[in-house]
Design a protein around this motif. Structure first.
Motif, mmCIF file in Angstrom:
data_model
loop_
_atom_site.group_PDB
_atom_site.id
_atom_site.type_symbol
_atom_site.label_atom_id
_atom_site.label_comp_id
_atom_site.label_asym_id
_atom_site.label_seq_id
_atom_site.Cartn_x
_atom_site.Cartn_y
_atom_site.Cartn_z
ATOM 1 N N ARG A 274 0.821 -1.209 0.000
ATOM 2 C CA ARG A 274 0.000 0.000 0.000
ATOM 3 C C ARG A 274 0.857 1.262 0.000
ATOM 4 N NH1 ARG A 274 -4.850 -2.236 0.821
ATOM 5 N NH2 ARG A 274 -5.941 -0.233 0.915
ATOM 6 N N LYS A 275 2.130 1.100 0.295
ATOM 7 C CA LYS A 275 3.075 2.216 0.224
ATOM 8 C C LYS A 275 3.859 2.191 -1.085
ATOM 9 C CE LYS A 275 2.144 3.518 4.473
ATOM 10 N NZ LYS A 275 1.430 4.792 4.767
ATOM 11 N N ILE A 276 4.215 0.984 -1.523
ATOM 12 C CA ILE A 276 5.116 0.855 -2.668
ATOM 13 C C ILE A 276 4.417 1.157 -3.992
ATOM 14 C CG2 ILE A 276 6.508 -0.814 -3.993
ATOM 15 C CD1 ILE A 276 7.273 -2.074 -1.320
ATOM 16 N N ILE A 277 3.212 0.634 -4.201
ATOM 17 C CA ILE A 277 2.528 0.872 -5.476
ATOM 18 C C ILE A 277 2.219 2.349 -5.699
ATOM 19 C CG2 ILE A 277 0.362 0.499 -6.729
ATOM 20 C CD1 ILE A 277 0.509 -2.400 -6.074
ATOM 21 N N PRO A 278 1.680 3.094 -4.702
ATOM 22 C CA PRO A 278 1.487 4.531 -4.939
ATOM 23 C C PRO A 278 2.807 5.267 -5.198
ATOM 24 C CG PRO A 278 0.189 3.803 -3.054
ATOM 25 C CD PRO A 278 1.114 2.675 -3.407
ATOM 26 N N TRP A 279 3.903 4.743 -4.681
ATOM 27 C CA TRP A 279 5.204 5.396 -4.817
ATOM 28 C C TRP A 279 5.816 5.178 -6.195
ATOM 29 C CZ3 TRP A 279 10.335 3.126 -2.723
ATOM 30 C CH2 TRP A 279 11.374 4.041 -2.935
ATOM 31 N N ILE A 280 5.850 3.921 -6.669
ATOM 32 C CA ILE A 280 6.535 3.634 -7.932
ATOM 33 C C ILE A 280 5.592 3.169 -9.043
ATOM 34 C CG2 ILE A 280 8.679 3.070 -6.737
ATOM 35 C CD1 ILE A 280 8.130 0.137 -7.235
ATOM 36 N N GLY A 281 4.330 2.897 -8.725
ATOM 37 C CA GLY A 281 3.380 2.467 -9.757
ATOM 38 C C GLY A 281 3.354 0.953 -9.927
ATOM 39 N N GLU A 282 2.302 0.473 -10.580
ATOM 40 C CA GLU A 282 2.096 -0.964 -10.742
ATOM 41 C C GLU A 282 3.164 -1.615 -11.616
ATOM 42 O OE1 GLU A 282 -1.770 -0.314 -12.245
ATOM 43 O OE2 GLU A 282 -2.782 -1.182 -10.500
ATOM 44 N N ARG A 283 3.474 -0.960 -12.751
ATOM 45 C CA ARG A 283 4.392 -1.578 -13.709
ATOM 46 C C ARG A 283 5.772 -1.781 -13.096
ATOM 47 N NH1 ARG A 283 1.827 2.440 -17.644
ATOM 48 N NH2 ARG A 283 0.269 1.198 -18.757
ATOM 49 N N LYS A 284 6.260 -0.771 -12.378
ATOM 50 C CA LYS A 284 7.576 -0.898 -11.763
ATOM 51 C C LYS A 284 7.541 -1.835 -10.555
ATOM 52 C CE LYS A 284 9.242 3.572 -13.386
ATOM 53 N NZ LYS A 284 9.659 4.952 -13.026
ATOM 54 N N THR A 285 6.375 -1.966 -9.912
ATOM 55 C CA THR A 285 6.244 -2.931 -8.821
ATOM 56 C C THR A 285 6.400 -4.348 -9.337
ATOM 57 O OG1 THR A 285 4.775 -1.453 -7.575
ATOM 58 C CG2 THR A 285 4.730 -3.789 -6.988
ATOM 59 N N VAL A 286 5.841 -4.623 -10.519
ATOM 60 C CA VAL A 286 6.023 -5.940 -11.143
ATOM 61 C C VAL A 286 7.508 -6.209 -11.381
ATOM 62 C CG1 VAL A 286 5.552 -7.361 -13.177
ATOM 63 C CG2 VAL A 286 3.747 -5.918 -12.218
ATOM 64 N N ILE A 287 8.208 -5.223 -11.938
ATOM 65 C CA ILE A 287 9.638 -5.377 -12.221
ATOM 66 C C ILE A 287 10.414 -5.608 -10.924
ATOM 67 C CG2 ILE A 287 11.696 -4.219 -13.125
ATOM 68 C CD1 ILE A 287 9.819 -2.703 -15.049
ATOM 69 N N LEU A 288 10.115 -4.830 -9.889
ATOM 70 C CA LEU A 288 10.788 -4.976 -8.604
ATOM 71 C C LEU A 288 10.545 -6.360 -8.016
ATOM 72 C CD1 LEU A 288 12.339 -3.812 -6.167
ATOM 73 C CD2 LEU A 288 10.140 -2.952 -5.296
ATOM 74 N N GLY A 289 9.291 -6.832 -8.083
ATOM 75 C CA GLY A 289 8.969 -8.144 -7.536
ATOM 76 C C GLY A 289 9.743 -9.261 -8.212
ATOM 77 N N PHE A 290 9.775 -9.238 -9.545
ATOM 78 C CA PHE A 290 10.522 -10.258 -10.276
ATOM 79 C C PHE A 290 12.017 -10.180 -9.954
ATOM 80 C CE2 PHE A 290 6.734 -10.953 -12.690
ATOM 81 C CZ PHE A 290 6.883 -12.210 -13.273
ATOM 82 N N ALA A 291 12.553 -8.962 -9.911
ATOM 83 C CA ALA A 291 13.985 -8.793 -9.651
ATOM 84 C C ALA A 291 14.363 -9.345 -8.275
ATOM 85 C CB ALA A 291 14.366 -7.322 -9.762
ATOM 86 N N LEU A 292 13.545 -9.061 -7.254
ATOM 87 C CA LEU A 292 13.811 -9.573 -5.912
ATOM 88 C C LEU A 292 13.823 -11.093 -5.897
ATOM 89 C CD1 LEU A 292 11.711 -7.180 -3.638
ATOM 90 C CD2 LEU A 292 14.198 -7.431 -3.633
ATOM 91 N N ASP A 293 12.823 -11.712 -6.532
ATOM 92 C CA ASP A 293 12.757 -13.175 -6.525
ATOM 93 C C ASP A 293 13.899 -13.803 -7.298
ATOM 94 O OD1 ASP A 293 10.569 -13.773 -4.863
ATOM 95 O OD2 ASP A 293 9.149 -13.212 -6.424
ATOM 96 N N ILE A 294 14.307 -13.193 -8.388
ATOM 97 C CA ILE A 294 15.447 -13.713 -9.154
ATOM 98 C C ILE A 294 16.697 -13.762 -8.280
ATOM 99 C CG2 ILE A 294 17.055 -13.172 -11.034
ATOM 100 C CD1 ILE A 294 14.591 -12.164 -12.627
ATOM 101 N N VAL A 295 16.954 -12.683 -7.546
ATOM 102 C CA VAL A 295 18.127 -12.620 -6.667
ATOM 103 C C VAL A 295 18.007 -13.644 -5.534
ATOM 104 C CG1 VAL A 295 19.396 -11.167 -5.031
ATOM 105 C CG2 VAL A 295 18.622 -10.214 -7.215
ATOM 106 N N VAL A 296 16.834 -13.703 -4.896
ATOM 107 C CA VAL A 296 16.637 -14.616 -3.766
ATOM 108 C C VAL A 296 16.778 -16.072 -4.218
ATOM 109 C CG1 VAL A 296 14.957 -15.481 -2.098
ATOM 110 C CG2 VAL A 296 15.242 -13.027 -2.409
ATOM 111 N N PHE A 297 16.182 -16.425 -5.340
ATOM 112 C CA PHE A 297 16.273 -17.803 -5.825
ATOM 113 C C PHE A 297 17.722 -18.202 -6.116
ATOM 114 C CE2 PHE A 297 11.664 -17.753 -7.562
ATOM 115 C CZ PHE A 297 11.196 -18.052 -6.304
ATOM 116 N N PHE A 298 18.489 -17.268 -6.681
ATOM 117 C CA PHE A 298 19.890 -17.576 -6.994
ATOM 118 C C PHE A 298 20.675 -17.901 -5.725
ATOM 119 C CE2 PHE A 298 24.295 -16.043 -7.385
ATOM 120 C CZ PHE A 298 24.755 -16.932 -8.352
ATOM 121 N N PHE A 299 20.566 -17.034 -4.727
ATOM 122 C CA PHE A 299 21.343 -17.256 -3.505
ATOM 123 C C PHE A 299 20.812 -18.431 -2.690
ATOM 124 C CE2 PHE A 299 22.735 -12.845 -4.342
ATOM 125 C CZ PHE A 299 24.107 -13.047 -4.227
#
Length: 410
Positions: A274-299
């Motif tokens: 509820r803080k992040i989407i108003p801040w960066i928008g839906e499209r960038k939230t999707v990108i952020l979510g995928f990027a976080l999971d990619i990093v977490v899965f690798f490690f």
């Protein structure tokens, strides 16, 4: 969303979603004992039956998600949710009394259909949300799943001391109580203005896919959503096997780690989004979510310290914000009379991921952890999930511009 009455309605919907999410975890601790009690079977035979029961539950969600969603577009959210809760309560009561495996299997089939009300609940959230709030409010749906994911196994394990049938009785009481609550507080949000005739050609996964797929820019996002579901289900599919093999964790430690993940899901989806989407928008939230999971899965795949891996799980849960953000983008593209159909299709895609991911991930885990493996890497399923996430992110970056403009900064 504002007003006391609206809050009560949302509470009812969220409790319904928690009960749906608890349904599997609540009975999971006692299922082996119940199957052996009914069949007089060995644990190995009970595991085979358990696989049939899980598969039947997931396949029913896949087949009936669009049907239930389309019924709610035609007849309304209220009757679909209330009737499903009533049937769910009766179904759990029948399973509590079951004395044959076929009756237990029938109970799981009916349970899979009634749990497909996830689509109707999400459609209700879309009905009462503005375009700007929709993705944030879809986060509440994921948060409710996280709460149910935590509470289910915990309550089921505690009730197991009263016998293998006790969790089924508790689930029946929960569903019946929520039915009564919803009967008094839950209104109808489908008006004649947005009511859509029921059509069997669209009320199935394939027909819904063809119809929803005609909306501008939706097809690539449906593919991305599917890849995300398959990749993210790596956690329930192999987490207990992976952590025991890699770190030597006890079943109790596995349970606590899953609780950490579920609580993190509830916090990130219910509050942080509820803080992040108003801040960066839906499209960038999707990108952020995928990027976080990619990093977490690798490690997660390469690290040998279990405590560090446990510390990464909240980041992966935060990456789960991609799901409600994608739901919000697709919900904007769909018409007011298509919300149930769209959410039903997404329920089917999620169920398909639930079916395929365990098959793929457990086999990958076995290939890289069994005796004589060409290369020992128990975390290989997480590398596979990382690749699927990267593929999904690539498709999203290529196709997002075709979506209906969301009126946000790029």
């Amino acid at each position: 969303m504002s007003g006391k009455s609206t809050r009560l309605q949302v509470i009812f919907v969220l409790i319904t979603l928690v009960i749906d999410a608890m349904g599997i975890g609540l009975i999971m601790p006692v299922m082996p004992d119940l199957i052996r009690e009914i069949e007089g079977a060995t644990l190995a035979d009970a595991a085979i039956w358990g696989g049939y029961l899980s598969f039947s539950f997931a396949i029913m969600q896949f087949l009936f998600g669009p049907t239930v969603g389309s019924l709610s577009d035609r007849y309304g959210r209220r009757p679909v949710l209330l009737i499903s809760l009533f049937i769910m309560a009766v179904d759990y009561a029948v399973m509590a009394l079951a004395d044959t495996m076929w009756l237990l299997l029938l109970g799981r089939i009916v349970g899979g259909i009634t749990a497909a009300t996830h689509s109707t609940a999400a459609a209700f959230i879309a009905d009462i949300s503005s375009d700007e709030e929709r993705s944030q409010n879809f986060g509440l749906v994921s948060a409710a799943f996280g709460v149910g994911f935590v509470l289910g196994p915990v309550i089921g394990g505690l009730l197991a001391s009263f016998g293998p049938r006790a969790p089924f009785i508790a689930a029946a009481i929960l569903a019946a109580s929520n039915f009564v609550f919803g009967y008094f507080v839950f209104p109808e949000t489908v008006t004649d203005k947005i009511r859509r005739p029921f059509d069997w050609k669209r009320a199935n996964p394939f027909g819904a896919l063809m119809n929803i797929g005609r909306l501008p820019g939706i097809k690539p996002l449906l593919v991305v959503y599917f890849l995300y579901q398959v990749a993210f289900y790596v956690y329930p599919a192999i987490w207990s096997y992976f952590t025991q093999e890699r770190f030597g964790w006890s079943p109790a430690m596995v349970g606590w780690s899953l609780a950490v993940f579920g609580i993190s899901m509830a916090i990130s989806q219910g509050l942080l989004i509820r803080k992040i989407i108003p801040w960066i928008g839906e499209r960038k939230t999707v990108i952020l979510g995928f990027a976080l999971d990619i990093v977490v899965f690798f490690f997660t795949a390469i690290l040998t310290n279990g405590w560090i891996v446990l510390g990464l799980t909240p980041l992966s849960a935060l990456g789960g914000m991609a799901t409600p953000a994608m739901q919000g983008l697709m919900s904007r593209a769909a018409g007011a009379d298509q919300q149930g159909e769209l959410q039903g299709l997404l329920t089917s895609i999620g169920a398909l991921g639930m079916i395929l991911s365990p098959l793929i991930m457990t086999r990958t885990f076995a290939m890289f952890s069994e005796d004589g493996a060409a290369y020992y890497l128990p975390g290989a399923p997480f590398l596979l999930s990382m690749v699927l996430m990267a593929l999904g992110l690539g498709i999203y970056l290529l196709g997002w511009r075709k979506l209906i403009p969301a009126g946000e900064k790029i």
